[in-house]
Design a protein around this motif. Structure first.
Motif, PDB file in Angstrom:
ATOM      1  N   ASP A   1      -5.478  14.216 -15.000  1.00  0.00           N
ATOM      2  CA  ASP A   1      -4.371  13.253 -15.065  1.00  0.00           C
ATOM      3  C   ASP A   1      -3.786  13.007 -13.679  1.00  0.00           C
ATOM      4  O   ASP A   1      -3.441  11.868 -13.334  1.00  0.00           O
ATOM      5  CB  ASP A   1      -3.277  13.739 -16.019  1.00  0.00           C
ATOM      6  N   PHE A   2      -3.679  14.052 -12.878  1.00  0.00           N
ATOM      7  CA  PHE A   2      -3.192  13.906 -11.507  1.00  0.00           C
ATOM      8  C   PHE A   2      -4.179  13.068 -10.697  1.00  0.00           C
ATOM      9  O   PHE A   2      -3.778  12.141  -9.976  1.00  0.00           O
ATOM     10  CB  PHE A   2      -2.988  15.277 -10.864  1.00  0.00           C
ATOM     11  N   VAL A   3      -5.456  13.356 -10.809  1.00  0.00           N
ATOM     12  CA  VAL A   3      -6.480  12.598 -10.082  1.00  0.00           C
ATOM     13  C   VAL A   3      -6.383  11.108 -10.428  1.00  0.00           C
ATOM     14  O   VAL A   3      -6.439  10.243  -9.544  1.00  0.00           O
ATOM     15  CB  VAL A   3      -7.885  13.168 -10.385  1.00  0.00           C
ATOM     16  N   ASN A   4      -6.186  10.789 -11.703  1.00  0.00           N
ATOM     17  CA  ASN A   4      -6.070   9.391 -12.120  1.00  0.00           C
ATOM     18  C   ASN A   4      -4.806   8.730 -11.585  1.00  0.00           C
ATOM     19  O   ASN A   4      -4.837   7.578 -11.157  1.00  0.00           O
ATOM     20  CB  ASN A   4      -6.116   9.278 -13.649  1.00  0.00           C
TER      21      ASN A   4
ATOM     22  N   LEU B   1      -2.057   5.338  -7.313  1.00  0.00           N
ATOM     23  CA  LEU B   1      -1.184   5.327  -6.143  1.00  0.00           C
ATOM     24  C   LEU B   1      -1.918   4.744  -4.944  1.00  0.00           C
ATOM     25  O   LEU B   1      -1.411   3.847  -4.260  1.00  0.00           O
ATOM     26  CB  LEU B   1      -0.701   6.749  -5.821  1.00  0.00           C
ATOM     27  N   ASP B   2      -3.108   5.239  -4.661  1.00  0.00           N
ATOM     28  CA  ASP B   2      -3.868   4.746  -3.506  1.00  0.00           C
ATOM     29  C   ASP B   2      -4.140   3.253  -3.622  1.00  0.00           C
ATOM     30  O   ASP B   2      -3.983   2.507  -2.657  1.00  0.00           O
ATOM     31  CB  ASP B   2      -5.176   5.520  -3.345  1.00  0.00           C
ATOM     32  N   LYS B   3      -4.515   2.810  -4.804  1.00  0.00           N
ATOM     33  CA  LYS B   3      -4.782   1.381  -5.014  1.00  0.00           C
ATOM     34  C   LYS B   3      -3.529   0.560  -4.704  1.00  0.00           C
ATOM     35  O   LYS B   3      -3.600  -0.464  -4.013  1.00  0.00           O
ATOM     36  CB  LYS B   3      -5.239   1.157  -6.454  1.00  0.00           C
ATOM     37  N   SER B   4      -2.375   1.013  -5.172  1.00  0.00           N
ATOM     38  CA  SER B   4      -1.140   0.261  -4.931  1.00  0.00           C
ATOM     39  C   SER B   4      -0.775   0.255  -3.448  1.00  0.00           C
ATOM     40  O   SER B   4      -0.300  -0.753  -2.921  1.00  0.00           O
ATOM     41  CB  SER B   4       0.012   0.801  -5.778  1.00  0.00           C
ATOM     42  N   LEU B   5      -1.002   1.388  -2.761  1.00  0.00           N
ATOM     43  CA  LEU B   5      -0.695   1.443  -1.325  1.00  0.00           C
ATOM     44  C   LEU B   5      -1.607   0.525  -0.521  1.00  0.00           C
ATOM     45  O   LEU B   5      -1.152  -0.172   0.385  1.00  0.00           O
ATOM     46  CB  LEU B   5      -0.818   2.877  -0.803  1.00  0.00           C
ATOM     47  N   TRP B   6      -2.893   0.519  -0.838  1.00  0.00           N
ATOM     48  CA  TRP B   6      -3.803  -0.322  -0.061  1.00  0.00           C
ATOM     49  C   TRP B   6      -3.562  -1.797  -0.332  1.00  0.00           C
ATOM     50  O   TRP B   6      -3.785  -2.631   0.540  1.00  0.00           O
ATOM     51  CB  TRP B   6      -5.253   0.071  -0.302  1.00  0.00           C
ATOM     52  N   GLU B   7      -3.097  -2.133  -1.543  1.00  0.00           N
ATOM     53  CA  GLU B   7      -2.732  -3.523  -1.824  1.00  0.00           C
ATOM     54  C   GLU B   7      -1.496  -3.924  -1.034  1.00  0.00           C
ATOM     55  O   GLU B   7      -1.400  -5.041  -0.537  1.00  0.00           O
ATOM     56  CB  GLU B   7      -2.489  -3.718  -3.323  1.00  0.00           C
ATOM     57  N   ARG B   8      -0.561  -3.008  -0.879  1.00  0.00           N
ATOM     58  CA  ARG B   8       0.691  -3.304  -0.184  1.00  0.00           C
ATOM     59  C   ARG B   8       0.542  -3.221   1.337  1.00  0.00           C
ATOM     60  O   ARG B   8       1.278  -3.869   2.066  1.00  0.00           O
ATOM     61  CB  ARG B   8       1.763  -2.321  -0.666  1.00  0.00           C
ATOM     62  N   TYR B   9      -0.376  -2.374   1.807  1.00  0.00           N
ATOM     63  CA  TYR B   9      -0.553  -2.131   3.244  1.00  0.00           C
ATOM     64  C   TYR B   9      -2.026  -2.218   3.645  1.00  0.00           C
ATOM     65  O   TYR B   9      -2.578  -1.250   4.173  1.00  0.00           O
ATOM     66  CB  TYR B   9      -0.067  -0.730   3.620  1.00  0.00           C
ATOM     67  N   PRO B  10      -2.702  -3.327   3.445  1.00  0.00           N
ATOM     68  CA  PRO B  10      -4.130  -3.372   3.774  1.00  0.00           C
ATOM     69  C   PRO B  10      -4.409  -3.084   5.252  1.00  0.00           C
ATOM     70  O   PRO B  10      -5.447  -2.519   5.592  1.00  0.00           O
ATOM     71  CB  PRO B  10      -4.539  -4.807   3.395  1.00  0.00           C
ATOM     72  N   GLU B  11      -3.459  -3.408   6.100  1.00  0.00           N
ATOM     73  CA  GLU B  11      -3.651  -3.215   7.540  1.00  0.00           C
ATOM     74  C   GLU B  11      -3.591  -1.756   7.969  1.00  0.00           C
ATOM     75  O   GLU B  11      -3.987  -1.410   9.082  1.00  0.00           O
ATOM     76  CB  GLU B  11      -2.602  -4.030   8.319  1.00  0.00           C
ATOM     77  N   LEU B  12      -3.117  -0.879   7.118  1.00  0.00           N
ATOM     78  CA  LEU B  12      -2.922   0.520   7.510  1.00  0.00           C
ATOM     79  C   LEU B  12      -4.000   1.462   6.988  1.00  0.00           C
ATOM     80  O   LEU B  12      -3.989   2.645   7.320  1.00  0.00           O
ATOM     81  CB  LEU B  12      -1.566   1.028   7.005  1.00  0.00           C
TER      82      LEU B  12
END
Length: 152
Positions: free
Chosen positions: A16-19, A24-35
């Motif tokens: 459940d944590f892994v999922n 979380l990672d997907k949302s961060l990369w969508e919000r910060y693609p440049e980083l």
């Protein structure tokens, strides 16, 4: 979602944590693609025995963990609440559980890093008693990072 809430202490091997971390990672990369290239190395999910997950109606909806930063401090990592469970105070519950757990293990301080666009997270941490401090390693010189600290 008004069902029963369960708080679980677990490890980073919990599926459940892994999922939740994948979301979380997907949302961060969508919000910060440049980083993505600058921060990817700081988001490696190493084996961690200090994970908290909140379940609502038996569905994992929020998580966070900490790791040892130094002999007196822990670093809060991987805080996330699923979009459908936001606004219910779950992040506050996760943070409080992590701080109490770290305190019980003998730590005196908590540090964390978030990104400058995470206005909700910054407000949450300030409300919980964290103060913005100079960026610590490995975030020194990364202008998008906001580092914070609190005595626990």
């Amino acid at each position: 979602m008004n069902g029963a809430m369960k708080i679980s202490k677990t490890t980073s091997e919990n599926p459940d944590f892994v999922n939740l971390i994948a979301a979380l990672d997907k949302s961060l990369w969508e919000r910060y693609p440049e980083l993505k290239t600058n921060y990817w190395g700081n988001n490696i999910l190493e084996l961690n025995p200090n994970v908290v997950i909140i379940y609502l109606e038996d569905k994992a909806v929020a998580c966070g963990c900490f790791k040892k930063y130094d002999k007196n401090a822990i670093e809060i990592k991987r805080m996330f609440v699923s979009p459908e469970a936001r606004g219910m105070g779950l992040a506050q519950n996760i943070l409080r559980e992590l701080e109490l757990w770290a305190h019980d293990l003998g730590y005196s301080f908590s540090v964390l890093e978030t990104l400058h666009k995470q206005k909700e997270a910054i407000a949450l941490y300030e409300k919980a008693g964290y103060s913005i401090v100079e960026n610590y390693e490995p975030y020194v010189g990364l202008e998008n990072s906001i580092c914070m600290r609190k005595q626990i």
